[in-house]
Design a protein around this motif. Structure first.
Motif, PDB file in Angstrom:
ATOM      1  N   SER A  99       0.696  -1.308   0.177  1.00  0.00           N
ATOM      2  CA  SER A  99       0.092   0.021   0.040  1.00  0.00           C
ATOM      3  C   SER A  99       0.938   1.235   0.058  1.00  0.00           C
ATOM      4  N   GLY A 100       1.958   1.124   0.713  1.00  0.00           N
ATOM      5  CA  GLY A 100       2.968   2.298   0.798  1.00  0.00           C
ATOM      6  C   GLY A 100       3.385   2.542  -0.636  1.00  0.00           C
ATOM      7  N   PHE A 101       3.859   1.709  -1.415  1.00  0.00           N
ATOM      8  CA  PHE A 101       4.302   1.753  -2.648  1.00  0.00           C
ATOM      9  C   PHE A 101       3.474   2.416  -3.547  1.00  0.00           C
ATOM     10  N   LEU A 102       2.216   1.849  -3.370  1.00  0.00           N
ATOM     11  CA  LEU A 102       1.198   2.211  -4.538  1.00  0.00           C
ATOM     12  C   LEU A 102       0.861   3.831  -4.065  1.00  0.00           C
ATOM     13  N   LEU A 103       0.644   4.195  -2.804  1.00  0.00           N
ATOM     14  CA  LEU A 103       0.160   5.456  -2.565  1.00  0.00           C
ATOM     15  C   LEU A 103       1.394   6.440  -2.877  1.00  0.00           C
ATOM     16  N   TYR A 104       2.559   6.065  -2.740  1.00  0.00           N
ATOM     17  CA  TYR A 104       3.779   7.003  -3.015  1.00  0.00           C
ATOM     18  C   TYR A 104       3.890   7.271  -4.469  1.00  0.00           C
ATOM     19  N   GLY A 105       3.689   6.239  -5.432  1.00  0.00           N
ATOM     20  CA  GLY A 105       3.560   6.165  -6.676  1.00  0.00           C
ATOM     21  C   GLY A 105       2.376   7.189  -6.954  1.00  0.00           C
ATOM     22  N   LEU A 106       1.166   6.982  -6.454  1.00  0.00           N
ATOM     23  CA  LEU A 106       0.002   7.777  -6.987  1.00  0.00           C
ATOM     24  C   LEU A 106       0.364   9.321  -6.739  1.00  0.00           C
ATOM     25  N   SER A 107       0.834   9.536  -5.463  1.00  0.00           N
ATOM     26  CA  SER A 107       1.128  10.897  -4.754  1.00  0.00           C
ATOM     27  C   SER A 107       2.106  11.604  -5.880  1.00  0.00           C
ATOM     28  N   LEU A 108       2.906  10.928  -6.319  1.00  0.00           N
ATOM     29  CA  LEU A 108       3.756  11.522  -7.448  1.00  0.00           C
ATOM     30  C   LEU A 108       2.995  11.763  -8.772  1.00  0.00           C
ATOM     31  N   LEU A 109       2.491  10.831  -9.183  1.00  0.00           N
ATOM     32  CA  LEU A 109       1.454  11.140 -10.250  1.00  0.00           C
ATOM     33  C   LEU A 109       0.606  12.167  -9.980  1.00  0.00           C
ATOM     34  N   TYR A 110       0.198  12.312  -8.934  1.00  0.00           N
ATOM     35  CA  TYR A 110      -1.017  13.339  -8.607  1.00  0.00           C
ATOM     36  C   TYR A 110      -0.376  14.876  -8.547  1.00  0.00           C
ATOM     37  N   GLY A 111       0.938  14.738  -8.230  1.00  0.00           N
ATOM     38  CA  GLY A 111       1.832  16.071  -8.015  1.00  0.00           C
ATOM     39  C   GLY A 111       2.163  16.360  -9.590  1.00  0.00           C
ATOM     40  N   VAL A 112       2.257  15.455 -10.615  1.00  0.00           N
ATOM     41  CA  VAL A 112       2.591  15.862 -11.961  1.00  0.00           C
ATOM     42  C   VAL A 112       1.194  16.147 -12.683  1.00  0.00           C
ATOM     43  N   SER A 113       0.066  15.621 -12.398  1.00  0.00           N
ATOM     44  CA  SER A 113      -1.069  15.792 -13.120  1.00  0.00           C
ATOM     45  C   SER A 113      -1.834  16.643 -12.582  1.00  0.00           C
ATOM     46  N   GLY A 114      -1.917  16.661 -11.142  1.00  0.00           N
ATOM     47  CA  GLY A 114      -2.435  17.752 -10.550  1.00  0.00           C
ATOM     48  C   GLY A 114      -4.261  17.392 -10.327  1.00  0.00           C
ATOM     49  N   THR A 115      -4.483  15.984 -10.618  1.00  0.00           N
ATOM     50  CA  THR A 115      -5.766  15.630 -10.215  1.00  0.00           C
ATOM     51  C   THR A 115      -5.818  14.157  -9.771  1.00  0.00           C
ATOM     52  N   LEU A 116      -6.882  13.673  -9.187  1.00  0.00           N
ATOM     53  CA  LEU A 116      -6.749  12.316  -8.467  1.00  0.00           C
ATOM     54  C   LEU A 116      -7.671  11.389  -9.326  1.00  0.00           C
ATOM     55  N   GLU A 117      -8.314  12.087 -10.103  1.00  0.00           N
ATOM     56  CA  GLU A 117      -9.351  11.029 -10.866  1.00  0.00           C
ATOM     57  C   GLU A 117      -8.697  10.552 -11.855  1.00  0.00           C
ATOM     58  N   ILE A 118      -9.053   8.950 -12.022  1.00  0.00           N
ATOM     59  CA  ILE A 118      -8.293   8.247 -13.054  1.00  0.00           C
ATOM     60  C   ILE A 118      -8.004   8.657 -14.326  1.00  0.00           C
ATOM     61  N   SER A 119      -9.596   9.015 -14.673  1.00  0.00           N
ATOM     62  CA  SER A 119      -9.652   9.094 -16.397  1.00  0.00           C
ATOM     63  C   SER A 119      -8.938  10.763 -16.494  1.00  0.00           C
ATOM     64  N   GLY A 120      -9.125  11.491 -15.368  1.00  0.00           N
ATOM     65  CA  GLY A 120      -8.618  12.797 -15.486  1.00  0.00           C
ATOM     66  C   GLY A 120      -7.156  12.936 -15.725  1.00  0.00           C
ATOM     67  N   VAL A 121      -6.112  11.881 -14.930  1.00  0.00           N
ATOM     68  CA  VAL A 121      -4.783  11.721 -15.016  1.00  0.00           C
ATOM     69  C   VAL A 121      -4.432  11.712 -16.523  1.00  0.00           C
ATOM     70  N   ALA A 122      -5.014  10.823 -17.123  1.00  0.00           N
ATOM     71  CA  ALA A 122      -4.572  10.418 -18.699  1.00  0.00           C
ATOM     72  C   ALA A 122      -4.917  11.707 -19.553  1.00  0.00           C
ATOM     73  N   MET A 123      -5.917  12.270 -19.263  1.00  0.00           N
ATOM     74  CA  MET A 123      -6.108  13.662 -20.003  1.00  0.00           C
ATOM     75  C   MET A 123      -5.164  14.570 -19.725  1.00  0.00           C
ATOM     76  N   GLU A 124      -4.778  14.954 -18.292  1.00  0.00           N
ATOM     77  CA  GLU A 124      -4.001  15.841 -18.040  1.00  0.00           C
ATOM     78  C   GLU A 124      -2.421  15.633 -18.458  1.00  0.00           C
ATOM     79  N   ILE A 125      -2.088  14.399 -18.497  1.00  0.00           N
ATOM     80  CA  ILE A 125      -0.629  13.897 -19.096  1.00  0.00           C
ATOM     81  C   ILE A 125      -0.735  13.978 -20.472  1.00  0.00           C
ATOM     82  N   SER A 126      -1.564  13.719 -21.335  1.00  0.00           N
ATOM     83  CA  SER A 126      -1.698  13.941 -22.719  1.00  0.00           C
ATOM     84  C   SER A 126      -1.571  15.503 -22.824  1.00  0.00           C
ATOM     85  N   ALA A 127      -2.316  16.320 -22.308  1.00  0.00           N
ATOM     86  CA  ALA A 127      -2.379  17.896 -22.561  1.00  0.00           C
ATOM     87  C   ALA A 127      -1.121  18.486 -22.443  1.00  0.00           C
TER      88      ALA A 127
END
Lengths: 205, 508
Positions: B177-205
């Motif tokens: 769980s720690g691994f998963l949360l740490y990875g998700l927090s980094l991806l949140y930092g980059v994309s600025g959203t916690l929504e799964i479909s939103g992350v893909a859109m943010e990264i593409s944009a």
């Protein structure tokens, strides 16, 4: 250098020192006290980020309740320090090596272009009278109502698990059962056995 | 402050709400004094309530399933055909598991109220994972699943191995769980959203406007994939699996081995495909490595096992590796005509693989539960020696499950392997396909060894005849139906394959 930045580095240094002492302190009570220091400093860091409610909640919940409980448990447990120390130093080189490696890798990555270019100034700053607590509360019952309810169920699962594992099994408890003690009869405790009388010639008297 | 808030559409979450309410009813009616043993009538009531919860939940899912994609609870809850299909299968699996484990629970003096309540809550966690469109519910569902599974493992406290298994599961689960949360927090930092479909859109944009810096993204992705591999039980994050399977009481092992695989598959699909689609080239490589290592370690080490539970644990690792193969060849590197079709068929092959694996593994553990008695777990290979003389029917059932897992033709496992290998070859990874075939051949050895024990070895002196008189008829019928499903799906696999294809085609 801003005063805020200075404060940030000061708190960070204290936090790192406290965290190291938690792991390396010889006395477990000292370790817990340093953990309290670490939590308190983390709360100060949150305060710098203008997250007042979270900072205060950290102090109230973790330092006020959880850590005091921890302290009691540590004081009451009879921990064999010498044995703990032994395995600590045995695994220390490996743990330290892995830790340093992870820190290096993270440093390399976090030093990349992405993390350097974005400055914290980009974060929106709020008016002084904006209330953290009010906004958090509003979010919890509106947008975050679903995870809030889920968290409640996770807690329920933990409670049921803890109770089922600790309370139910009477064979693990060593307390006497007064009901059974009162009801006991002589036949339960004492057994009369008839044995053949010894013969004269074998007598060793 | 509340202007942007939309009231959630509770109708979409009706199955989960129904399940929760009935789970609480199970908890309520399960209360009893520890001085008197649980009466058979109360056991029957709790069992009926738990079955009602699962079957009712399945009916609700069917009732509100319309194939439309809908979001509610501030876009945190996703309702689509994939979610409905997988939820239905999770409920069905848990329902079968309850039937199989009922007698075992009664004989071992495991408190039924707590067991059923925790199992229902773990089911709820799986349902939450399947329909999560936000990192937060995803994580909470995962914790609900892990925490209640952990308690289920330790519920048989008289056995020290069970406590040890629960500790291992808890510690490694927390690490994952720690691994998963740490990875998700980094991806949140980059994309600025916690929504799964939103992350893909943010990264593409971001990639479109300012060019993508892959480093922080891949850095986060590594942690997410490691966390997922822990939960799937893929090597090299598989260390917890054999000990936990071995130490846990068999019903808890069955719960861990079956339905959570479906939930973990859904989580992998939703996170990697739905959220990190722009990084497909990166996670495909990671999954490829995981797949090959899992198939290798799983099949090699399973050969050395004398304990059937441990053997099935290593077999689970190998099967998860095989399943990952389908996921890692899904999106071809160059966008060609019909790329989407290829991707969907690869993912549906993986889904088919998971579903048929769950079907076979539930059956194999079902036979183990049927054979076990108080003080006899039927989990050593030698316990199966000469089973054919004692009960030809049980031996035949076990043979069907073993042959299906080994992937011999005309059982469903064969078509599952065939479908996955087909997509791997189609994507041009011949080396990968060759390795998969070689490891499968190696794996066939230990499945066939069980059959050899059952049919060609003499029963040990004094072995009890597999007295099936005491087993309830429901369990026997269901186990036979389970084996029939494995055999019939092997002859007519196209119906289920077509369903998987349609579901994924509609949902992505």
């Amino acid at each position: 250098m801003h005063g805020m930045t200075l404060l940030f580095y000061g708190f960070s240094a204290i936090l790192l020192y406290a965290a190291c002492r938690v792991v390396s302190a010889r006395n477990p009570v000292h370790a817990v006290l340093h953990l309290i220091l670490a939590f308190f400093t983390a709360a100060c860091l949150w305060m710098l980020l203008e997250a007042e409610f979270l900072a205060l909640a950290l102090i109230m919940v973790y330092i006020g309740a959880v850590m005091v409980l921890f302290l009691f448990v540590v004081m009451m447990l009879d921990i064999d320090l010498a044995r703990l120390r032994q395995s600590f130093w045995r695994y220390f080189p490996l743990g330290a090596g892995v830790g340093i490696l992870v820190a290096l890798e993270m440093g390399l990555t976090l030093g990349s272009r992405f993390f350097r270019e974005q400055s914290l100034a980009a974060l929106p700053s709020r008016a002084a009278e904006a209330s953290n607590t009010r906004e958090l509360g509003a979010l919890l019952v509106t947008d975050y109502a679903y995870p809030f309810e889920l968290a409640a169920l996770v807690l329920l699962a933990a409670i049921v698990g803890a109770v089922a594992l600790t309370y139910r099994k009477s064979f693990l408890r060593r307390s006497p059962d007064p009901e059974r003690q009162v009801r006991v009869s002589a036949a339960d405790r004492l057994r009369l056995v008839s044995m053949p009388a010894e013969k004269e010639e074998d007598g060793v008297c | 402050m509340f202007a942007s808030f939309l009231l959630p559409n509770l109708w979409l979450a009706a199955p989960e709400i129904f399940l929760t309410v009935l789970a609480l009813a199970v908890l309520f009616f399960g209360i009893h004094s520890e001085k008197t043993p649980v009466s058979p009538a109360r056991r029957a009531l709790l069992f009926a309530l738990a079955q009602c919860a699962l079957i009712g939940c399945a009916f609700w899912i069917l009732l509100e399933s319309d194939g439309q994609r809908a979001l509610t609870f501030s876009n945190m809850f996703l309702h689509d055909l994939l979610a409905d299909f997988l939820k239905l299968l999770i409920c069905a699996t848990m329902s079968v598991i309850f039937v199989y484990s009922r007698r075992h629970l009664a004989e071992r003096d495991i408190p039924p109220g707590e067991f059923l309540f925790l199992a229902l809550l773990s089911t709820l966690g799986m349902l939450v994972i399947v329909s999560a469109n936000h990192f937060l519910p995803l994580y909470l569902g995962l914790e609900m699943l892990s925490l209640s599974s952990c308690a289920l493992i330790a519920l048989d406290r008289r056995r020290a191995e069970a406590t040890e298994a629960a500790m291992k599961y808890f510690a490694l689960g927390a690490l994952a769980s720690g691994f998963l949360l740490y990875g998700l927090s980094l991806l949140y930092g980059v994309s600025g959203t916690l929504e799964i479909s939103g992350v893909a859109m943010e990264i593409s944009a971001k990639a479109y406007t300012e060019g993508l810096d892959r480093l922080p993204l891949v850095f986060g992705l590594v942690f997410v994939v490691a966390g997922l591999a822990f939960k799937l039980g893929a090597a090299p994050f598989h260390m917890w699996l054999p000990d936990v399977y071995h130490g846990a009481p068999t019903p808890a092992t069955l719960i861990l081995a079956a339905a959570p695989k479906i939930a973990a598959f859904s989580m992998t699909l939703r996170l990697l495909l739905g959220g990190f689609f722009p990084l497909a080239a990166d996670w495909q490589q990671m999954l490829m490595v995981l797949a090959v290592i899992s198939m290798g370690i799983g099949n090699f080490v399973a050969i050395a096992q004398e304990n059937v539970k441990r053997m099935l644990a290593y077999s689970a690792i190998a099967h998860m590796g095989f399943m990952l193969l389908g996921l890692c060849v899904g999106i071809p590197e160059n966008e060609t005509l019909g790329a989407r079709q290829i991707a969907v068929s690869a993912y549906s092959a993986s889904m088919f693989y998971v579903l048929t694996y769950v079907l076979s593994t539930v059956g194999a553990f079902g036979v183990m539960l049927l054979l076990s008695r108080k003080g006899f777990e039927a989990d050593r290979l030698s316990d199966y020696a000469g089973l054919n003389q004692r009960s030809p029917w049980l031996a035949a059932l076990m043979m069907i499950f073993m042959l299906s897992m080994a992937g011999l033709p005309f059982f469903v496992g064969f078509f599952a392997k065939f479908a996955v290998l087909g997509t791997v070859v189609y994507a041009g990874h011949y080396g990968l396909a060759g390795a998969a075939v070689a490891f499968s051949l190696l794996g066939a050895f230990y499945y066939l060894r069980v059959i050899k024990y059952m049919y060609f070895d003499a029963a040990p002196e004094g072995a009890s005849p597999a007295g099936l008189g005491a087993t309830p008829w429901g369990m026997k019928t269901l186990l036979t139906l389970n084996a029939l499903a494995v055999a019939l799906l092997g002859i007519f696999p196209h119906a289920l394959l077509a369903v998987c294809l349609t579901v994924l085609d509609v949902s992505f």
